[in-house]
Motif scaffolding. Structure first.
Motif, PDB file in Angstrom:
ATOM      1  N   SER A 125       0.846  -1.195   0.000  1.00 34.04           N
ATOM      2  CA  SER A 125       0.000   0.000   0.000  1.00 34.04           C
ATOM      3  C   SER A 125       0.880   1.242   0.000  1.00 34.04           C
ATOM      4  CB  SER A 125      -0.905   0.013   1.227  1.00 34.04           C
ATOM      5  OG  SER A 125      -1.750  -1.099   1.222  1.00 34.04           O
ATOM      6  N   PHE A 126       0.385   2.277  -0.667  1.00 31.51           N
ATOM      7  CA  PHE A 126       1.121   3.524  -0.748  1.00 31.51           C
ATOM      8  C   PHE A 126       0.204   4.683  -0.358  1.00 31.51           C
ATOM      9  CE2 PHE A 126       3.282   0.641  -3.537  1.00 31.51           C
ATOM     10  CZ  PHE A 126       4.612   0.911  -3.328  1.00 31.51           C
ATOM     11  N   GLU A 127       0.800   5.690   0.255  1.00 28.83           N
ATOM     12  CA  GLU A 127       0.080   6.905   0.617  1.00 28.83           C
ATOM     13  C   GLU A 127       0.521   7.999  -0.354  1.00 28.83           C
ATOM     14  OE1 GLU A 127      -0.370   9.851   4.477  1.00 28.83           O
ATOM     15  OE2 GLU A 127       1.231   8.370   4.422  1.00 28.83           O
ATOM     16  N   ALA A 128      -0.430   8.664  -0.982  1.00 27.84           N
ATOM     17  CA  ALA A 128      -0.126   9.726  -1.933  1.00 27.84           C
ATOM     18  C   ALA A 128      -0.409  11.075  -1.293  1.00 27.84           C
ATOM     19  CB  ALA A 128      -0.951   9.559  -3.194  1.00 27.84           C
ATOM     20  N   ILE A 129       0.589  11.947  -1.286  1.00 28.15           N
ATOM     21  CA  ILE A 129       0.471  13.273  -0.685  1.00 28.15           C
ATOM     22  C   ILE A 129       0.859  14.312  -1.738  1.00 28.15           C
ATOM     23  CG2 ILE A 129       1.280  14.806   1.140  1.00 28.15           C
ATOM     24  CD1 ILE A 129       2.039  12.286   2.714  1.00 28.15           C
ATOM     25  N   TYR A 130       0.021  15.331  -1.896  1.00 30.05           N
ATOM     26  CA  TYR A 130       0.322  16.408  -2.826  1.00 30.05           C
ATOM     27  C   TYR A 130       1.000  17.541  -2.070  1.00 30.05           C
ATOM     28  CZ  TYR A 130      -0.190  20.229  -6.083  1.00 30.05           C
ATOM     29  OH  TYR A 130       0.063  21.296  -6.902  1.00 30.05           O
ATOM     30  N   ASP A 131       2.194  17.909  -2.502  1.00 31.54           N
ATOM     31  CA  ASP A 131       2.957  18.990  -1.894  1.00 31.54           C
ATOM     32  C   ASP A 131       2.753  20.251  -2.725  1.00 31.54           C
ATOM     33  OD1 ASP A 131       4.692  20.578  -0.506  1.00 31.54           O
ATOM     34  OD2 ASP A 131       6.511  19.465  -1.039  1.00 31.54           O
ATOM     35  N   GLU A 132       2.034  21.213  -2.161  1.00 33.38           N
ATOM     36  CA  GLU A 132       1.716  22.442  -2.901  1.00 33.38           C
ATOM     37  C   GLU A 132       2.951  23.297  -3.150  1.00 33.38           C
ATOM     38  OE1 GLU A 132      -1.489  24.650  -1.228  1.00 33.38           O
ATOM     39  OE2 GLU A 132      -2.787  22.904  -1.089  1.00 33.38           O
ATOM     40  N   GLU A 133       3.869  23.343  -2.186  1.00 29.69           N
ATOM     41  CA  GLU A 133       5.058  24.175  -2.339  1.00 29.69           C
ATOM     42  C   GLU A 133       5.938  23.699  -3.494  1.00 29.69           C
ATOM     43  OE1 GLU A 133       7.093  24.332   1.350  1.00 29.69           O
ATOM     44  OE2 GLU A 133       5.407  25.193   2.432  1.00 29.69           O
ATOM     45  N   GLU A 134       6.130  22.401  -3.589  1.00 28.64           N
ATOM     46  CA  GLU A 134       6.971  21.843  -4.648  1.00 28.64           C
ATOM     47  C   GLU A 134       6.176  21.495  -5.893  1.00 28.64           C
ATOM     48  OE1 GLU A 134      10.293  21.507  -4.535  1.00 28.64           O
ATOM     49  OE2 GLU A 134      10.322  22.428  -2.538  1.00 28.64           O
ATOM     50  N   ASP A 135       4.852  21.526  -5.798  1.00 27.52           N
ATOM     51  CA  ASP A 135       3.955  21.176  -6.898  1.00 27.52           C
ATOM     52  C   ASP A 135       4.270  19.762  -7.413  1.00 27.52           C
ATOM     53  OD1 ASP A 135       1.839  21.573  -8.629  1.00 27.52           O
ATOM     54  OD2 ASP A 135       3.135  22.329 -10.231  1.00 27.52           O
ATOM     55  N   GLU A 136       4.239  18.810  -6.467  1.00 34.83           N
ATOM     56  CA  GLU A 136       4.537  17.432  -6.821  1.00 34.83           C
ATOM     57  C   GLU A 136       3.716  16.474  -5.954  1.00 34.83           C
ATOM     58  OE1 GLU A 136       8.690  17.029  -6.140  1.00 34.83           O
ATOM     59  OE2 GLU A 136       8.481  16.987  -3.976  1.00 34.83           O
ATOM     60  N   ILE A 137       3.598  15.256  -6.422  1.00 34.23           N
ATOM     61  CA  ILE A 137       2.911  14.202  -5.683  1.00 34.23           C
ATOM     62  C   ILE A 137       3.975  13.266  -5.123  1.00 34.23           C
ATOM     63  CG2 ILE A 137       1.324  12.253  -5.831  1.00 34.23           C
ATOM     64  CD1 ILE A 137      -0.053  13.726  -8.127  1.00 34.23           C
ATOM     65  N   VAL A 138       3.900  13.018  -3.826  1.00 33.14           N
ATOM     66  CA  VAL A 138       4.866  12.155  -3.160  1.00 33.14           C
ATOM     67  C   VAL A 138       4.168  10.857  -2.772  1.00 33.14           C
ATOM     68  CG1 VAL A 138       6.414  11.934  -1.183  1.00 33.14           C
ATOM     69  CG2 VAL A 138       6.061  14.164  -2.247  1.00 33.14           C
ATOM     70  N   LEU A 139       4.757   9.721  -3.171  1.00 36.08           N
ATOM     71  CA  LEU A 139       4.230   8.405  -2.808  1.00 36.08           C
ATOM     72  C   LEU A 139       5.114   7.819  -1.722  1.00 36.08           C
ATOM     73  CD1 LEU A 139       3.528   6.912  -6.337  1.00 36.08           C
ATOM     74  CD2 LEU A 139       1.887   7.884  -4.765  1.00 36.08           C
ATOM     75  N   ARG A 140       4.472   7.389  -0.639  1.00 41.49           N
ATOM     76  CA  ARG A 140       5.209   6.752   0.447  1.00 41.49           C
ATOM     77  C   ARG A 140       4.596   5.397   0.726  1.00 41.49           C
ATOM     78  NH1 ARG A 140       6.133  11.897   4.330  1.00 41.49           N
ATOM     79  NH2 ARG A 140       7.651  12.869   2.980  1.00 41.49           N
ATOM     80  N   ARG A 141       5.454   4.399   0.878  1.00 41.25           N
ATOM     81  CA  ARG A 141       4.982   3.052   1.154  1.00 41.25           C
ATOM     82  C   ARG A 141       4.476   2.982   2.599  1.00 41.25           C
ATOM     83  NH1 ARG A 141       6.861  -1.424  -1.688  1.00 41.25           N
ATOM     84  NH2 ARG A 141       8.581  -0.103  -2.333  1.00 41.25           N
ATOM     85  N   VAL A 142       3.292   2.402   2.765  1.00 46.37           N
ATOM     86  CA  VAL A 142       2.705   2.230   4.091  1.00 46.37           C
ATOM     87  C   VAL A 142       3.129   0.857   4.577  1.00 46.37           C
ATOM     88  CG1 VAL A 142       0.550   2.097   5.389  1.00 46.37           C
ATOM     89  CG2 VAL A 142       0.753   3.692   3.492  1.00 46.37           C
ATOM     90  N   ARG A 143       3.690   0.837   5.765  1.00 46.46           N
ATOM     91  CA  ARG A 143       4.185  -0.420   6.315  1.00 46.46           C
ATOM     92  C   ARG A 143       3.034  -1.352   6.642  1.00 46.46           C
ATOM     93  NH1 ARG A 143       8.279  -1.141  11.399  1.00 46.46           N
ATOM     94  NH2 ARG A 143       8.396  -3.395  11.248  1.00 46.46           N
ATOM     95  N   ARG A 144       3.168  -2.592   6.222  1.00 48.57           N
ATOM     96  CA  ARG A 144       2.137  -3.589   6.494  1.00 48.57           C
ATOM     97  C   ARG A 144       2.315  -4.156   7.889  1.00 48.57           C
ATOM     98  NH1 ARG A 144       1.819  -7.998   1.855  1.00 48.57           N
ATOM     99  NH2 ARG A 144       3.937  -7.396   1.455  1.00 48.57           N
ATOM    100  N   LYS A 145       1.207  -4.386   8.558  1.00 49.35           N
ATOM    101  CA  LYS A 145       1.247  -5.067   9.843  1.00 49.35           C
ATOM    102  C   LYS A 145       1.221  -6.563   9.558  1.00 49.35           C
ATOM    103  CE  LYS A 145      -1.168  -1.465  12.339  1.00 49.35           C
ATOM    104  NZ  LYS A 145      -2.323  -1.132  13.153  1.00 49.35           N
ATOM    105  N   ARG A 146       2.182  -7.268  10.058  1.00 49.17           N
ATOM    106  CA  ARG A 146       2.255  -8.706   9.825  1.00 49.17           C
ATOM    107  C   ARG A 146       1.805  -9.454  11.075  1.00 49.17           C
ATOM    108  NH1 ARG A 146       5.462  -9.898   5.101  1.00 49.17           N
ATOM    109  NH2 ARG A 146       6.336  -7.984   4.343  1.00 49.17           N
ATOM    110  N   GLU A 147       0.582  -9.162  11.482  1.00 46.24           N
ATOM    111  CA  GLU A 147       0.042  -9.831  12.651  1.00 46.24           C
ATOM    112  C   GLU A 147      -0.670 -11.110  12.227  1.00 46.24           C
ATOM    113  OE1 GLU A 147      -2.337  -7.376  15.124  1.00 46.24           O
ATOM    114  OE2 GLU A 147      -1.061  -5.643  14.854  1.00 46.24           O
ATOM    115  N   SER A 148      -0.579 -12.074  13.087  1.00 44.57           N
ATOM    116  CA  SER A 148      -1.272 -13.329  12.841  1.00 44.57           C
ATOM    117  C   SER A 148      -2.739 -13.155  13.215  1.00 44.57           C
ATOM    118  CB  SER A 148      -0.650 -14.439  13.687  1.00 44.57           C
ATOM    119  OG  SER A 148      -1.455 -15.585  13.671  1.00 44.57           O
ATOM    120  N   TRP A 149      -3.632 -13.692  12.407  1.00 48.40           N
ATOM    121  CA  TRP A 149      -5.059 -13.581  12.710  1.00 48.40           C
ATOM    122  C   TRP A 149      -5.378 -14.327  13.994  1.00 48.40           C
ATOM    123  CZ3 TRP A 149      -8.077 -17.872  13.225  1.00 48.40           C
ATOM    124  CH2 TRP A 149      -7.561 -19.065  12.717  1.00 48.40           C
ATOM    125  N   LEU A 150      -4.602 -15.342  14.315  1.00 46.36           N
ATOM    126  CA  LEU A 150      -4.836 -16.093  15.542  1.00 46.36           C
ATOM    127  C   LEU A 150      -4.469 -15.256  16.766  1.00 46.36           C
ATOM    128  CD1 LEU A 150      -5.797 -18.750  16.672  1.00 46.36           C
ATOM    129  CD2 LEU A 150      -3.467 -19.625  16.470  1.00 46.36           C
TER     130      LEU A 150
END
Length: 76
Positions: free
Chosen positions: A25-50
């Motif tokens: 998953s990625f988070e997309a953030i628009y930076d108005e000052e730089e006039d660009e879109i920044v994509l950052r990877r969202v860390r996955r939780k690796r929890e066991s369902w059990l």
């Protein structure tokens, strides 16, 4: 590098530039000052369902019994 949108307004990034796996998953953030879109990877939780089930505050024995009846037809 210049990236363009396709006909369905999607942005495609080659995997050589940003390697990713299925389910990332990625988070997309628009930076108005730089006039660009920044994509950052969202860390996955690796929890066991059990482990999540064991932390549940309500024991499974306290749940009401499930109804075995067929759903009733609603009159409209």
């Amino acid at each position: 590098m210049i990236l363009t949108l396709d006909a369905k307004r999607r942005l495609t990034i080659p995997t050589a530039l940003a390697p990713a796996a299925a389910g990332d998953s990625f988070e997309a953030i628009y930076d108005e000052e730089e006039d660009e879109i920044v994509l950052r990877r969202v860390r996955r939780k690796r929890e066991s369902w059990l482990a999540v089930l064991q932390e549940c505050p309500v024991p499974m024995d306290d749940l009401p019994p499930r109804s075995r009846e067929y759903p009733k037809a609603r009159k409209l």
